[in-house]
Write an enzyme that holds these catalytic residues in place. Sequence first.
Site, PDB file in Angstrom:
ATOM      1  NE  ARG A  44      -2.509   1.003   3.549  1.00 44.11           N
ATOM      2  CZ  ARG A  44      -3.197   0.699   4.642  1.00 44.11           C
ATOM      3  NH1 ARG A  44      -4.447   0.281   4.561  1.00 44.11           N
ATOM      4  NH2 ARG A  44      -2.640   0.797   5.833  1.00 44.11           N
ATOM      5  CE  LYS A  93      -2.969   4.483   7.140  1.00 39.65           C
ATOM      6  NZ  LYS A  93      -4.416   4.434   7.376  1.00 39.65           N
ATOM      7  CD  GLU A 126     -12.357   5.025   4.251  1.00 41.90           C
ATOM      8  OE1 GLU A 126     -11.697   4.711   5.244  1.00 41.90           O
ATOM      9  OE2 GLU A 126     -11.859   5.448   3.203  1.00 41.90           O
TER      10      GLU A 126
HETATM   11  C1  LIG Z   1      -5.499   3.644   7.622  1.00 41.17           C
HETATM   12  C2  LIG Z   1      -6.907   3.861   7.270  1.00 41.17           C
HETATM   13  C3  LIG Z   1      -7.875   2.836   7.388  1.00 41.17           C
HETATM   14  C4  LIG Z   1      -7.581   1.499   7.987  1.00 41.17           C
HETATM   15  O1  LIG Z   1      -6.584   0.759   7.344  1.00 41.17           O
HETATM   16  P1  LIG Z   1      -5.913  -0.474   8.080  1.00 41.17           P
HETATM   17  O2  LIG Z   1      -4.912  -0.964   7.100  1.00 41.17           O
HETATM   18  O3  LIG Z   1      -6.981  -1.460   8.361  1.00 41.17           O
HETATM   19  O4  LIG Z   1      -5.306   0.056   9.337  1.00 41.17           O
HETATM   20  C5  LIG Z   1      -9.170   3.105   6.962  1.00 41.17           C
HETATM   21  N1  LIG Z   1      -9.516   4.309   6.479  1.00 41.17           N
HETATM   22  C6  LIG Z   1      -8.631   5.316   6.386  1.00 41.17           C
HETATM   23  C7  LIG Z   1      -9.079   6.626   5.835  1.00 41.17           C
HETATM   24  C8  LIG Z   1      -7.301   5.122   6.774  1.00 41.17           C
HETATM   25  O5  LIG Z   1      -6.428   6.120   6.661  1.00 41.17           O
END
Ligand SMILES: *Cc1c(COP(=O)(O)O)cnc(C)c1O
Length: 361
Positions: free
Chosen positions: A95, A205, A241
């Site tokens: 990722r 991210k 989300e």
């Molecule tokens: C990091 C994140 C998640 C969760 O990701 P994981 O890999 O499960 O920790 C979900 N939504 C957003 C916006 C994030 O930044």
Amino acid sequence: MAFALNLYPWIYVAKYDGSKWSEEFIEQPHLSPDEETALPHERRQELMTQRNHVPGLPLVNYTTQYGLGCFEGLKALPQKDGSLKVFRPDRNAHRMHRSMEGLMMPAYPEDLFVNAVCELTRRNARLGFRPDYDPSWEAENYRDGHAIYIRPFTYSEPAIGLGISKNPWVVIIQTPVSSYFTYPNSKAVTTHRFRATVGGTGWIKCNANYVSAILAKKEAEAQGYMEAVFLDAKTGTFVEEGSSCNIFFYLRNGKLVTPDLGDTILPGITRASIIQLARDMGLEVEERRIGIEEALEESQEIFVTGTAAGVSPIESLTHQGRTNVLPHGDKGEVARKLQSTLKGIQYGAIPDKYGWLYDAT
Ligand SMILES: *Cc1c(COP(=O)(O)O)cnc(C)c1O
């Protein structure tokens, strides 16, 4: 999640010079963990400030000025047999690679990521900086389990004009974390803000995405809720989300639904793990758009997922003055079962048949 900026002494820094990555492990000032715990508060703060400082990283750059950076979050967990294991670092490596490409940076190689994360865990553990496994966690399905939080992030070269980062750093730090719940309720409310737009950076991210998420969460908290739920920016009707976590709905028809990944949803590794565990438990899982009306009317259970919280049940969802109160805590059967399976695998109480754990002892 109880989070504190208590950095462990070893920090990892990699730098791209235009053709290759050079790596460095840096041992920051420290005493033994026991000696540090015994320090007077001020002295301890001083030490933590020293550790949160890497000489040579520029003050003014694309990251500090324009939010042009990305990061990861993952955990190393103490196992019953005394070892330490990292949960799915290969997925975070992948990722982060995509995120950096998405931000037009030279991408950090996935094998370097996995090795660095495991080696950093080993080095800190060798100095005594690690949680020890505590069998008392088992009684509550590891609700109170401790872990090491691992935070890799990018940091750009010095710059003030608009531009992309051609020679970024990748820094990795570690800090202890306990997973117990500090917020007094688990109520969620939709927000009028938007986290991501079509054609935007929602799937990356990246630092910048967190601005509206933090504002929305603070507004929700001021109204007495724990979590803000984002709807899609185009129509304002589809659920996307939580503020920094993915969301699942267990519907009255017995199906488990989570919004499908497009360019506005962050592809959570907990999300992917929960989809797999749910299917292997015989649940029918649908990745599709889900409207806020359907979510309000048809949900039997709602929970959010992320590295920090694992699986976190939502006790109610409110949208424009209407509320659906849900079974949660011990009463939310599906969330509870998924959470205990995920935690059981992570802490080594359930065999890791998926090969999700990487040894970092
Ligand atoms: C990091 C994140 C998640 C969760 O990701 P994981 O890999 O499960 O920790 C979900 N939504 C957003 C916006 C994030 O930044």
